[in-house]
Design an enzyme around this catalytic site. Structure first.
Site, PDB file in Angstrom:
ATOM      1  N   HIS A  82       0.849  -1.191   0.000  1.00  0.00           N
ATOM      2  CA  HIS A  82       0.000   0.000   0.000  1.00  0.00           C
ATOM      3  C   HIS A  82       0.879   1.234   0.000  1.00  0.00           C
ATOM      4  O   HIS A  82       1.832   1.323   0.762  1.00  0.00           O
ATOM      5  CB  HIS A  82      -0.912   0.029   1.223  1.00  0.00           C
ATOM      6  CG  HIS A  82      -1.736   1.278   1.287  1.00  0.00           C
ATOM      7  ND1 HIS A  82      -2.883   1.441   0.544  1.00  0.00           N
ATOM      8  CD2 HIS A  82      -1.550   2.436   1.958  1.00  0.00           C
ATOM      9  CE1 HIS A  82      -3.375   2.645   0.771  1.00  0.00           C
ATOM     10  NE2 HIS A  82      -2.588   3.273   1.622  1.00  0.00           N
ATOM     11  N   ASP A 161     -15.560   2.198   7.484  1.00  0.00           N
ATOM     12  CA  ASP A 161     -14.529   3.170   7.108  1.00  0.00           C
ATOM     13  C   ASP A 161     -15.090   4.206   6.139  1.00  0.00           C
ATOM     14  O   ASP A 161     -14.790   5.396   6.252  1.00  0.00           O
ATOM     15  CB  ASP A 161     -13.321   2.457   6.481  1.00  0.00           C
ATOM     16  CG  ASP A 161     -12.289   3.458   5.979  1.00  0.00           C
ATOM     17  OD1 ASP A 161     -11.752   4.215   6.809  1.00  0.00           O
ATOM     18  OD2 ASP A 161     -12.048   3.507   4.763  1.00  0.00           O
ATOM     19  N   ARG A 168     -15.445  12.266   9.026  1.00  0.00           N
ATOM     20  CA  ARG A 168     -14.185  12.927   9.415  1.00  0.00           C
ATOM     21  C   ARG A 168     -13.900  14.108   8.502  1.00  0.00           C
ATOM     22  O   ARG A 168     -13.411  15.152   8.942  1.00  0.00           O
ATOM     23  CB  ARG A 168     -13.029  11.920   9.354  1.00  0.00           C
ATOM     24  CG  ARG A 168     -13.055  10.902  10.487  1.00  0.00           C
ATOM     25  CD  ARG A 168     -12.151   9.715  10.194  1.00  0.00           C
ATOM     26  NE  ARG A 168     -10.782  10.121   9.952  1.00  0.00           N
ATOM     27  CZ  ARG A 168      -9.896   9.419   9.246  1.00  0.00           C
ATOM     28  NH1 ARG A 168     -10.238   8.249   8.718  1.00  0.00           N
ATOM     29  NH2 ARG A 168      -8.685   9.857   9.079  1.00  0.00           N
ATOM     30  N   SER A 183      -7.901   3.223   9.407  1.00  0.00           N
ATOM     31  CA  SER A 183      -8.617   3.293   8.131  1.00  0.00           C
ATOM     32  C   SER A 183      -7.857   2.541   7.036  1.00  0.00           C
ATOM     33  O   SER A 183      -8.412   1.678   6.342  1.00  0.00           O
ATOM     34  CB  SER A 183      -8.801   4.772   7.751  1.00  0.00           C
ATOM     35  OG  SER A 183      -9.148   4.929   6.401  1.00  0.00           O
ATOM     36  N   LYS A 187      -8.694  -1.608   5.396  1.00  0.00           N
ATOM     37  CA  LYS A 187      -8.950  -1.923   3.980  1.00  0.00           C
ATOM     38  C   LYS A 187      -8.016  -3.010   3.462  1.00  0.00           C
ATOM     39  O   LYS A 187      -8.426  -3.881   2.693  1.00  0.00           O
ATOM     40  CB  LYS A 187      -8.820  -0.642   3.143  1.00  0.00           C
ATOM     41  CG  LYS A 187     -10.060   0.256   3.324  1.00  0.00           C
ATOM     42  CD  LYS A 187      -9.944   1.571   2.592  1.00  0.00           C
ATOM     43  CE  LYS A 187      -9.131   2.554   3.387  1.00  0.00           C
ATOM     44  NZ  LYS A 187      -9.446   3.966   3.119  1.00  0.00           N
TER      45      LYS A 187
HETATM   46  N1  URA Z   1      -6.295   7.381   3.451  1.00  0.00           N
HETATM   47  C1  URA Z   1      -7.190   6.520   3.995  1.00  0.00           C
HETATM   48  O1  URA Z   1      -7.490   5.494   3.401  1.00  0.00           O
HETATM   49  N2  URA Z   1      -7.727   6.789   5.172  1.00  0.00           N
HETATM   50  C2  URA Z   1      -7.440   7.901   5.859  1.00  0.00           C
HETATM   51  O2  URA Z   1      -7.963   8.085   6.935  1.00  0.00           O
HETATM   52  C3  URA Z   1      -6.527   8.810   5.296  1.00  0.00           C
HETATM   53  C4  URA Z   1      -5.969   8.527   4.093  1.00  0.00           C
END
Ligand code: URA
Ligand code: CA
Length: 433
Positions: A82, A161, A168, A183, A187
């Site tokens: 990632h 999320d 947020r 977050s 994923k």
């Molecule tokens: N990228 C994400 O996937 N989540 C966040 O909270 C910030 C950046």
């Protein structure tokens, strides 16, 4: 359990239990807890932070808020990479076939997303016929037989999320390390990764502008991953200037092909070797980083990495002949040079502003509905630290519009030439705990 008690506890600096975190994530996902209470809790977390245990609990609660991808039918250790995002970041396109060529199974779920250029899938769709609309069964079968497949993000992964991120965004709570880390990690874990390599960018083009912030985020994610049984490590890499030379979709595909051939830009090549070596070791296809690196260099040199890319394209409907005939990629109507106004050394190329310039040409999306122009973008000829003569081209603008005056003006404002400049450090740190 009452949400108001959780808010008060966090407001006063307390630690939420596993059950309390599950209660709030579950309740919010189902619409049983209102936005205003979750907003208050997020703001309390913003100020009071979360312990390692809370962060891990929050991550796993989000993982279980929706579907998860089961990759257990794929043989071997599935390592995912990632990147926290950047400008002209061609690494995924290179890494996937590169590590697959040395035996690391790559089962990549990828999105389109918003940004300066498209996501990995948009870039790959520069290749005629290539598609990611394959069934989960075909996906798993391809990874087992070919070592590599890419599937479009499907299903209802981490709905908690998605909802929390939207909240947020409008409550000034995006920029909190425990929330960002959980977050991102939720994923990756929901998408089935056994092990995770994180490329955390720092600099003008990155989400985390300073090395200290990037390191804090990296440590947070590595600790979450390792504590929930996913072997995780992070590399902090430079994104003060764009990575490689190409910023654009088809242009980055071309750059990826050059790099797989061992003829890519120095910085992109080095970063994929560093990240790739970590992936190979985590997948237990080499015992040491040095051994992994030697294997990766070998498949670049003997053509196996490029062959892997070709067979991957062909298996997903793509015209693999683009690898040897790059003029089959989408071509922009105009190629316009940007001559340096004075001699000296390139001292700064402001990554995020160059990304915006590429977007103005049509390379990226501002909203989900926008169409991407796959052919357009920028090709740098100079990087920070390079000498330049007056009148020499700094970069080529690939455009489908003849008038690029506004873009050129933006580029001049963000490429600085001075009497002296040094190459930035590419790899700042490697973080394993
Ligand atoms: N990228 C994400 O996937 N989540 C966040 O909270 C910030 C950046
Ligand atoms: Ca690039």
């Amino acid at each position: 359990m009452r949400m108001v008690d959780l808010i008060a506890k966090k407001r006063d600096g307390g630690e939420l239990t596993t059950a309390e975190i599950q209660f709030f994530i579950d309740g919010y996902t189902k619409g049983e807890i209102p936005d205003y209470q979750v907003s208050a809790l997020l703001m309390a977390i913003y100020f009071e932070d979360m312990t390692d245990q809370e962060r891990a609990d929050m991550t796993m609660a989000m993982v279980h808020s929706g579907e998860t991808i089961d990759l257990s039918a794929i043989h071997g250790i599935k390592v995912d990479k990632h990147s926290t995002g950047g400008v002209g970041d061609t690494t995924t396109l290179v890494l996937a076939p590169l590590v697959a060529a040395v035996g690391v199974p790559v089962a990549k779920m990828s999105g389109r997303g918003l940004g300066h250029t498209g996501g990995t899938i948009d870039k790959l769709e520069s290749i005629d016929g290539f598609h990611v609309e394959i069934t989960k069964e075909a996906f798993i079968d391809l990874v087992n037989k070919e070592g590599l497949a890419v599937m479009g993000q499907s299903g209802n992964l981490t709905p908690a999320d998605k909802k929390l991120y939207a909240l947020r965004d409008v409550t000034a709570t995006v920029n909190a390390i425990p929330l960002i880390a959980s977050s991102i990690m939720s994923k990756k874990i929901a998408a089935g990764a056994d092990a995770i390599v994180l490329d955390v960018k720092t600099g003008a083009g990155a989400f985390m502008k300073t090395e200290e912030d990037a390191a804090e985020l990296a440590h947070a994610m590595v600790r979450i991953g390792n504590s929930v049984g996913r072997n995780t490590m992070a590399v902090i890499s430079d994104m003060s200037q764009p990575l490689g030379f190409a910023i654009g979709n088809a242009l980055e595909v071309q750059e990826a092909i050059d790099t797989l051939r061992g003829e890519g830009p120095e910085d992109l090549t080095e970063l994929v070797l560093v990240l790739g070596s970590q992936m190979v070791v985590l997948a237990e296809q080499a015992e040491t980083l040095a051994e992994a690196r030697a294997k990766l260099l070998a498949v670049m040199e003997n053509g196996a990495a490029l062959e892997k890319f070709k067979s991957f394209l062909a298996h997903q409907g793509g015209d693999a002949s683009v690898v040897d005939q790059p003029d089959k990629l989408p071509q922009a109507r105009f190629q316009i040079e940007l001559p340096a106004k004075k001699a000296g050394y390139v001292a700064e190329i402001v990554a995020d502003e160059l990304g915006i310039a590429a977007m103005l040409l049509g390379a990226g999306r501002a909203t989900k509905e926008d169409e991407i122009d796959l052919a357009v973008g920028l090709m740098l000829h100079k990087k920070v630290g390079d000498p330049v003569e007056a009148g020499e081209s700094l970069l080529t603008i690939y455009s489908n519009r003849e008038n690029v005056e506004a873009v050129a003006e933006k580029l001049y404002q963000n490429i600085h030439i001075s009497d002296h400049a040094e190459k930035p450090v590419l790899i700042h740190r490697v973080i394993t705990e």
